[in-house]
Design a protein around this motif. Structure first.
Motif, PDB file in Angstrom:
ATOM      1  N   SER A 185      28.289  35.347  43.796  1.00  0.00           N
ATOM      2  CA  SER A 185      27.274  35.944  42.929  1.00  0.00           C
ATOM      3  C   SER A 185      27.550  37.429  42.700  1.00  0.00           C
ATOM      4  O   SER A 185      27.468  37.930  41.578  1.00  0.00           O
ATOM      5  N   ILE A 186      27.880  38.123  43.780  1.00  0.00           N
ATOM      6  CA  ILE A 186      28.160  39.563  43.675  1.00  0.00           C
ATOM      7  C   ILE A 186      29.342  39.805  42.747  1.00  0.00           C
ATOM      8  O   ILE A 186      29.278  40.655  41.844  1.00  0.00           O
ATOM      9  N   PHE A 187      30.415  39.068  42.955  1.00  0.00           N
ATOM     10  CA  PHE A 187      31.597  39.240  42.098  1.00  0.00           C
ATOM     11  C   PHE A 187      31.265  38.928  40.643  1.00  0.00           C
ATOM     12  O   PHE A 187      31.682  39.637  39.722  1.00  0.00           O
ATOM     13  N   THR A 188      30.494  37.872  40.407  1.00  0.00           N
ATOM     14  CA  THR A 188      30.129  37.493  39.045  1.00  0.00           C
ATOM     15  C   THR A 188      29.373  38.618  38.344  1.00  0.00           C
ATOM     16  O   THR A 188      29.701  39.001  37.205  1.00  0.00           O
ATOM     17  N   ARG A 189      28.367  39.144  39.015  1.00  0.00           N
ATOM     18  CA  ARG A 189      27.541  40.169  38.385  1.00  0.00           C
ATOM     19  C   ARG A 189      28.325  41.461  38.152  1.00  0.00           C
ATOM     20  O   ARG A 189      28.140  42.132  37.127  1.00  0.00           O
ATOM     21  N   ARG A 190      29.204  41.793  39.078  1.00  0.00           N
ATOM     22  CA  ARG A 190      29.981  43.024  38.913  1.00  0.00           C
ATOM     23  C   ARG A 190      31.024  42.865  37.795  1.00  0.00           C
ATOM     24  O   ARG A 190      31.243  43.793  37.007  1.00  0.00           O
ATOM     25  N   ILE A 191      31.658  41.710  37.731  1.00  0.00           N
ATOM     26  CA  ILE A 191      32.620  41.481  36.653  1.00  0.00           C
ATOM     27  C   ILE A 191      31.913  41.529  35.300  1.00  0.00           C
ATOM     28  O   ILE A 191      32.391  42.164  34.353  1.00  0.00           O
ATOM     29  N   ALA A 192      30.759  40.884  35.189  1.00  0.00           N
ATOM     30  CA  ALA A 192      30.014  40.861  33.929  1.00  0.00           C
ATOM     31  C   ALA A 192      29.579  42.256  33.504  1.00  0.00           C
ATOM     32  O   ALA A 192      29.470  42.544  32.306  1.00  0.00           O
ATOM     33  N   ALA A 193      29.330  43.128  34.503  1.00  0.00           N
ATOM     34  CA  ALA A 193      28.904  44.501  34.207  1.00  0.00           C
ATOM     35  C   ALA A 193      30.079  45.458  34.054  1.00  0.00           C
ATOM     36  O   ALA A 193      29.883  46.667  33.863  1.00  0.00           O
ATOM     37  N   GLY A 194      31.309  44.942  34.181  1.00  0.00           N
ATOM     38  CA  GLY A 194      32.483  45.791  34.050  1.00  0.00           C
ATOM     39  C   GLY A 194      32.701  46.704  35.240  1.00  0.00           C
ATOM     40  O   GLY A 194      33.333  47.766  35.108  1.00  0.00           O
ATOM     41  N   LEU A 197      35.308  45.305  41.976  1.00  0.00           N
ATOM     42  CA  LEU A 197      34.910  44.422  43.064  1.00  0.00           C
ATOM     43  C   LEU A 197      35.225  45.086  44.398  1.00  0.00           C
ATOM     44  O   LEU A 197      36.348  45.548  44.619  1.00  0.00           O
ATOM     45  N   ASP A 198      34.239  45.142  45.283  1.00  0.00           N
ATOM     46  CA  ASP A 198      34.444  45.693  46.623  1.00  0.00           C
ATOM     47  C   ASP A 198      34.953  44.593  47.548  1.00  0.00           C
ATOM     48  O   ASP A 198      34.312  43.547  47.695  1.00  0.00           O
ATOM     49  N   ILE A 199      36.087  44.843  48.182  1.00  0.00           N
ATOM     50  CA  ILE A 199      36.639  43.927  49.166  1.00  0.00           C
ATOM     51  C   ILE A 199      36.692  44.646  50.502  1.00  0.00           C
ATOM     52  O   ILE A 199      37.304  45.706  50.620  1.00  0.00           O
ATOM     53  N   PHE A 200      36.027  44.054  51.488  1.00  0.00           N
ATOM     54  CA  PHE A 200      35.915  44.683  52.797  1.00  0.00           C
ATOM     55  C   PHE A 200      37.088  44.249  53.677  1.00  0.00           C
ATOM     56  O   PHE A 200      37.425  43.065  53.737  1.00  0.00           O
ATOM     57  N   LEU A 245      39.727  34.747  45.895  1.00  0.00           N
ATOM     58  CA  LEU A 245      38.491  34.508  45.149  1.00  0.00           C
ATOM     59  C   LEU A 245      38.330  35.533  44.034  1.00  0.00           C
ATOM     60  O   LEU A 245      37.955  35.183  42.907  1.00  0.00           O
ATOM     61  N   ALA A 246      38.618  36.791  44.329  1.00  0.00           N
ATOM     62  CA  ALA A 246      38.517  37.836  43.309  1.00  0.00           C
ATOM     63  C   ALA A 246      39.424  37.529  42.122  1.00  0.00           C
ATOM     64  O   ALA A 246      39.028  37.682  40.956  1.00  0.00           O
ATOM     65  N   ALA A 247      40.643  37.069  42.416  1.00  0.00           N
ATOM     66  CA  ALA A 247      41.575  36.747  41.339  1.00  0.00           C
ATOM     67  C   ALA A 247      41.084  35.545  40.531  1.00  0.00           C
ATOM     68  O   ALA A 247      41.187  35.527  39.297  1.00  0.00           O
ATOM     69  N   LEU A 248      40.537  34.541  41.203  1.00  0.00           N
ATOM     70  CA  LEU A 248      40.013  33.362  40.506  1.00  0.00           C
ATOM     71  C   LEU A 248      38.827  33.722  39.626  1.00  0.00           C
ATOM     72  O   LEU A 248      38.701  33.233  38.500  1.00  0.00           O
ATOM     73  N   MET A 249      37.954  34.593  40.148  1.00  0.00           N
ATOM     74  CA  MET A 249      36.787  35.010  39.363  1.00  0.00           C
ATOM     75  C   MET A 249      37.221  35.796  38.123  1.00  0.00           C
ATOM     76  O   MET A 249      36.642  35.658  37.040  1.00  0.00           O
TER      77      MET A 249
END
Length: 308
Positions: A185-194, A197-200, A245-249
């Motif tokens: 969900s976090i990745f989706t919303r951040r990608i949609a908002a341009g 992505l934060d990766i810990f 996951l980030a790459a797939l999103m």
């Protein structure tokens, strides 16, 4: 068949409600709406606003005479459990006891309980089998283990049947940013908002991502299967790293996506993947939604972009 779904206005709970209705069940959803949304609940179900940890559930159970209970209502955020262990315990342990008491005094046939891969902690061998010793890293995982033990003892003392389902990282439509699968969900919303992505940590942390519709079907199979009084892992058996996951999103969205590295998070398990063979065999269930298909559906829903 009449079924109560606690946490039925939540992300996973609302998918379970939809699936039960499709099976021609009469469904009541209980939720305090602290994180769930009334709009998530199918209008064919009845929504009752109650707090499982604070309110008296007896009158509702007595009036409705439920055949089965699917118990999802919980505090699901690992960081919150570490910051407020007493609150986590009140909801996940005492709340569960309240549900079990109401169930056993009104003749409920079976309780299906939503547990978690977090009970295993940092397992040394993956995929994780159900026999793996439970060694939770967080109070959230500990509270779920404790609730599982209450179900076992209620079976021994009161003959109340149960099925415990230990979920992997669930994702799908209506998902919020909290909980174990919230990264989708976090990745989706951040990608949609341009936004980046934060990766810990190093991004090599792995998770087993399972679509909410497949989890909903597992709950149905747990209700009707003769294989009661047991624990089953509900996952895909496939490890996906956070970086993957980030790459797939990004591929699903069709957008250029930047990544920001952040320090590792306290209590984060590095590898997690569930062996689902016991559920496949005993419950005649298996996950049917490919990851890319599920991620695309989730992205379309959460990003509000039906053309993606």
């Amino acid at each position: 068949m009449k079924v109560l779904v606690t946490g039925g206005a939540g992300f996973i709970g609302s998918h379970i409600v939809d699936n039960l209705l499709a099976k021609d069940c009469a469904v009541v959803a209980v939720d305090d709406l602290s994180t769930g949304l009334a709009a998530n609940v199918n209008p064919a179900a009845r929504l009752v606003r109650l707090d499982i940890a604070k309110d008296d559930l007896g009158p509702l159970f007595a009036a409705e005479q439920f055949d089965f209970v699917i118990h999802l209502a919980a505090q699901t955020a690992v960081p919150k459990s570490l910051a407020a262990p007493a609150f986590d315990c009140a909801v996940n342990v005492l709340g569960t006891v309240n549900v079990l008491e109401a169930a056993r005094t009104t003749g409920v046939k079976r309780v299906v309980f939503a547990s978690t891969a977090a009970v295993y902690g940092a397992a040394t061998a993956v995929p994780i089998v159900e026999e793996t010793p439970v060694q939770p890293f967080s109070f959230y995982g500990l509270s779920k283990v404790t609730a599982e033990n209450y179900l076992r003892l209620y079976r021994e003392v009161f003959a109340l049947d149960y099925v415990i389902l230990r979920y992997a990282n669930v994702y799908g439509e209506r998902q919020g940013d909290a909980g174990e699968g919230g990264v989708v969900s976090i990745f989706t919303r951040r990608i949609a908002a341009g936004q980046p992505l934060d990766i810990f940590g190093d991004g090599g942390q792995t998770r087993d991502f399972i679509y909410a519709g497949d989890v909903a079907e597992a709950n149905w199979r747990a209700l009707v299967s003769p294989a009661a009084n047991a624990v089953y892992n509900i996952g895909t058996g496939t490890e996906i790293s956070v970086s993957e996951l980030a790459a797939l999103m990004a591929k699903v969205s069709g957008r250029e996506t930047a990544v920001r590295r952040q320090p590792p998070r306290e209590g984060d398990i590095y590898r997690s993947c569930l062996d689902n063979r016991a559920a496949v065999q005993a419950l005649s269930w298996q996950p049917r939604t490919p990851l890319m298909e599920g991620l695309a559906a989730t992205y379309r829903s959460l990003a509000g972009n039906p053309s993606s």
